[in-house]
Design an enzyme around this catalytic site. Structure first.
Site, mmCIF file in Angstrom:
data_model
loop_
_atom_site.group_PDB
_atom_site.id
_atom_site.type_symbol
_atom_site.label_atom_id
_atom_site.label_comp_id
_atom_site.label_asym_id
_atom_site.label_seq_id
_atom_site.Cartn_x
_atom_site.Cartn_y
_atom_site.Cartn_z
ATOM 1 C CG ASN A 179 17.087 -29.664 22.186
ATOM 2 O OD1 ASN A 179 16.652 -28.687 21.567
ATOM 3 N ND2 ASN A 179 17.965 -30.498 21.675
ATOM 4 C CB ALA B 241 48.613 -50.770 -3.431
ATOM 5 C CD GLN C 224 57.533 -49.058 -6.018
ATOM 6 O OE1 GLN C 224 56.315 -48.974 -5.870
ATOM 7 N NE2 GLN C 224 58.100 -48.982 -7.211
ATOM 8 C CG ASN D 140 49.119 -55.884 -19.627
ATOM 9 O OD1 ASN D 140 48.802 -56.961 -19.130
ATOM 10 N ND2 ASN D 140 49.952 -55.042 -19.043
ATOM 11 N NE ARG E 74 47.530 -42.239 -15.498
ATOM 12 C CZ ARG E 74 47.781 -43.480 -15.941
ATOM 13 N NH1 ARG E 74 47.411 -43.839 -17.158
ATOM 14 N NH2 ARG E 74 48.386 -44.364 -15.162
ATOM 15 C CE LYS F 77 20.168 -33.780 19.307
ATOM 16 N NZ LYS F 77 20.795 -32.700 20.070
ATOM 17 N N GLY G 15 48.120 -50.679 -21.987
ATOM 18 C CA GLY G 15 49.199 -51.244 -22.784
ATOM 19 C C GLY G 15 48.585 -52.174 -23.830
ATOM 20 C CB THR H 79 54.372 -51.929 -12.793
ATOM 21 O OG1 THR H 79 54.810 -51.731 -14.139
ATOM 22 C CG2 THR H 79 53.103 -51.103 -12.586
ATOM 23 N NE ARG I 288 19.897 -33.131 13.501
ATOM 24 C CZ ARG I 288 19.885 -32.166 14.428
ATOM 25 N NH1 ARG I 288 18.770 -31.504 14.690
ATOM 26 N NH2 ARG I 288 20.981 -31.888 15.099
HETATM 27 C C1 UD1 Z 1 49.425 -50.543 -16.308
HETATM 28 C C2 UD1 Z 1 50.202 -51.393 -17.342
HETATM 29 C C3 UD1 Z 1 49.405 -51.415 -18.629
HETATM 30 C C4 UD1 Z 1 48.033 -51.997 -18.387
HETATM 31 C C5 UD1 Z 1 47.316 -51.228 -17.275
HETATM 32 C C6 UD1 Z 1 46.071 -51.999 -16.882
HETATM 33 C C7 UD1 Z 1 52.575 -51.131 -16.792
HETATM 34 C C8 UD1 Z 1 53.841 -50.481 -17.144
HETATM 35 N N1 UD1 Z 1 51.513 -50.825 -17.548
HETATM 36 O O1 UD1 Z 1 49.391 -49.221 -16.816
HETATM 37 O O2 UD1 Z 1 50.088 -52.201 -19.602
HETATM 38 O O3 UD1 Z 1 47.277 -51.947 -19.576
HETATM 39 O O4 UD1 Z 1 48.135 -51.093 -16.122
HETATM 40 O O5 UD1 Z 1 45.294 -51.269 -15.982
HETATM 41 O O6 UD1 Z 1 52.528 -51.925 -15.879
HETATM 42 N N2 UD1 Z 1 52.424 -48.924 -8.910
HETATM 43 C C9 UD1 Z 1 53.296 -49.163 -7.886
HETATM 44 N N3 UD1 Z 1 54.543 -48.613 -7.918
HETATM 45 C C10 UD1 Z 1 54.967 -47.852 -8.963
HETATM 46 C C11 UD1 Z 1 54.075 -47.620 -10.015
HETATM 47 C C12 UD1 Z 1 52.799 -48.180 -9.983
HETATM 48 O O7 UD1 Z 1 52.970 -49.829 -6.911
HETATM 49 O O8 UD1 Z 1 56.116 -47.402 -8.928
HETATM 50 C C13 UD1 Z 1 51.072 -49.478 -8.844
HETATM 51 C C14 UD1 Z 1 50.014 -48.397 -8.855
HETATM 52 O O9 UD1 Z 1 49.674 -48.008 -7.534
HETATM 53 C C15 UD1 Z 1 48.846 -49.068 -9.575
HETATM 54 C C16 UD1 Z 1 49.499 -50.112 -10.450
HETATM 55 O O10 UD1 Z 1 50.828 -50.250 -9.984
HETATM 56 O O11 UD1 Z 1 47.963 -49.675 -8.681
HETATM 57 C C17 UD1 Z 1 49.484 -49.757 -11.924
HETATM 58 O O12 UD1 Z 1 50.149 -48.537 -12.149
HETATM 59 P P1 UD1 Z 1 49.635 -47.452 -13.175
HETATM 60 O O13 UD1 Z 1 50.580 -46.321 -13.161
HETATM 61 O O14 UD1 Z 1 48.207 -47.159 -12.920
HETATM 62 O O15 UD1 Z 1 49.775 -48.247 -14.556
HETATM 63 P P2 UD1 Z 1 49.004 -47.945 -15.926
HETATM 64 O O16 UD1 Z 1 49.606 -46.776 -16.582
HETATM 65 O O17 UD1 Z 1 47.557 -47.929 -15.693
HETATM 66 CA CA CA Z 2 46.300 -47.954 -13.887
#
Ligand code: UD1
Ligand code: CA
Length: 461
Positions: free
Chosen positions: A390, A11, A75, A173, A17, A355, A143, A81, A337
């Site tokens: 009031n 998280a 992190q 994935n 995006r 209110k 993915g 990820t 209210r």
């Molecule tokens: C990721 C998967 C993708 C999968 C999809 C499913 C990878 C590389 N790709 O893509 O294969 O289909 O999720 O929803 O894993 N996060 C961190 N630290 C970071 C980057 C991300 O904690 O440095 C957390 C984000 O907060 C998020 C999660 O990891 O909650 C996923 O990251 P995101 O960038 O959304 O991955 P996707 O591009 O959606």
């Molecule tokens: Ca995502």
């Protein structure tokens, strides 16, 4: 008995995006932050410990999760990820014989049933990783799963790195996996930087394992609605709609009637008692609680309020942070209210605004009134067009109306003021002094009538 396992939720990412100043995983779905749904689903499968990897806006994330039993891992830079999981190195080293269930914080629709299937499948095999995959009609953004000629999973390719042909693959994935920690940890550090996005992709680990000829397994789910990730606002809207459907289904199963479920908004945090009927276009928000046998008519908007049993709220009423006791009737077109309490069997009608007011049991305010900062006893009758004055431009003042009083139509009550028990106020009065119990008070200019005044006026001309 299943092997002990830990859970981790990633998280730390910003959610670029999503185009928001607030980190994506704190955006609310039906009054609950996205990340909390993931924590709850994970809690239900009882891992020994839940780790949450935080980074971007970490203070806010930690505060949001402060009531949950989770351990935060920072992190510092968000480099993907896999990099997020590397931050958990120390905990992994202390738990090498265990499994880890990995979830992403931006996939809040996950339910514990599917997680149980994954845990079961992983722990009854030799797999060093088991992934949840799904077949999507529109796999954009995910993915893709690449299988070898025997049908075994050989790698996961991110969309931005995929060829045209690979993009046509519909199996994706989900980002939910279970690993053996002892195998995960060394492999994590073999993941190389992705040149396109300058991130370490966890998904690369699948290919690493495949090349090492390690057993990789999958649970391919048909529960598409459980695995959707949220990257954009439109995906957020879709997830909200799915959660709303689940909420309404559950309430319906408990005996609530929704006449038009698709056109009703119910926050996840709302409670409704059985035999209550909800008409179309009703919006019930925040921690609203509605009792049994109520009827909520169309276009009613209730926010953070408590409604008793057998209450009727007629069309187009708005109720905010208020309490309505049993058998009261509100509306149509009533606006309550914050801090208003409507006591048992009271009736509040058309174009009445209140209110910070306590409105006594059995009292009535049928039409066109404003009652603010007031305390109104039992069985009081508020005539049409009654207004509490009031506010003197600096301070708010209180109006007290004792039980059984009768306020004639078109009365102005200039606060602070007290209207005595069972006293009467004549219509059209402007009341500036307290009135005695059982008295009649009339405070208006006497009526003057001049016979033939019009005829005389015309002659002059
Ligand atoms: C990721 C998967 C993708 C999968 C999809 C499913 C990878 C590389 N790709 O893509 O294969 O289909 O999720 O929803 O894993 N996060 C961190 N630290 C970071 C980057 C991300 O904690 O440095 C957390 C984000 O907060 C998020 C999660 O990891 O909650 C996923 O990251 P995101 O960038 O959304 O991955 P996707 O591009 O959606
Ligand atoms: Ca995502």
């Amino acid at each position: 008995m299943s092997r002990p396992f830990l859970g981790v939720i990633l998280a730390a990412g910003k959610g670029t995006r999503f185009k928001s100043n607030q980190i994506k995983i704190l955006h609310s779905l039906l009054n609950i932050p996205m990340i909390c749904y993931v924590v709850k689903a994970l809690e239900e499968v009882k891992p020994e410990k839940i780790l949450v990897v935080v980074g971007h806006q970490k203070e806010k994330v930690m505060e949001t999760l402060s009531s949950y039993n989770v351990e935060f891992i920072e992190q510092v830079e968000q480099k993907g990820t896999a990099h997020a999981l590397m931050s958990c190195k120390k905990v992994f080293e202390e738990n090498m014989e265990k499994d880890i269930l990995v979830l992403y914080g931006d996939a809040p629709l996950i339910q514990s049933e599917l997680l149980k299937t994954l845990i079961h499948s992983h722990q009854n095999s030799n797999n060093i990783v088991t992934l949840i995959t799904a077949e999507l009609d529109s796999p954009e953004g995910y993915g893709r799963i690449i299988r070898d000629e025997k049908g075994h999973i050989m790698k996961v390719i991110e969309e931005r790195n995929a060829s045209e042909e690979e993009r046509r693959i519909k199996e994706i994935n989900t980002g939910i996996y279970m690993f053996k920690i002892s195998e995960l940890l060394p492999a994590l550090f073999r993941i190389s930087l992705d040149e396109v996005k300058k991130e370490y992709y966890l998904t690369q680990i699948v290919e690493i394992f495949y090349k090492m000829k390690k057993p990789i397994g999958e649970v391919k789910t048909r529960q598409i609605e459980d695995i959707l990730g949220i990257n954009t606002r439109l995906e957020l809207a879709r997830a909200i709609s799915i959660l709303k459907g689940r909420k309404i289904k559950k309430l319906s199963e408990n005996g609530v009637t929704f006449l038009d479920p698709n056109n009703t908004w119910v926050d996840f945090t709302v409670e409704i008692g059985k035999e209550t009927i909800i008409y179309p276009h009703v919006i019930l928000e925040k921690n609203t609680i509605i009792g049994e046998e109520c009827v909520i008519y169309p276009y009613v908007h209730i926010i953070d309020s408590k409604i008793g049993n057998k209450v009727k709220v007629l069309s187009s009423s708005v109720i905010e942070e208020s309490t309505i006791e049993d058998e009261a009737r509100i509306g149509p077109f009533t606006h309550l209210r914050p801090k208003t309490v409507i006591k048992n069997k009271a009736k509040v009608g058309n174009f009445v605004e209140m209110k910070n007011t306590i409105f006594g049991a059995g009292s009535k305010a049928g039409h066109l009134s404003y009652l603010g900062d007031s305390e109104i006893g039992e069985n009081v009758n508020i005539g049409a067009g009654t207004i509490t004055c009031n506010y003197d431009g600096i301070k708010k003042h209180k109006t007290l109306i004792e039980e059984g009083a009768f306020i004639g139509s078109g009365t102005e009550l200039v606060a602070p003021i007290k209207i005595g028990k069972k006293s009467y106020i004549g219509a059209g009065s402007t009341i500036t002094k307290d009135t005695e119990p059982y008295s009649l008070t009339v405070a208006r200019a006497r009526q003057v009538s001049k016979p033939d005044w019009v005829k005389r006026k015309r002659k002059e001309k």
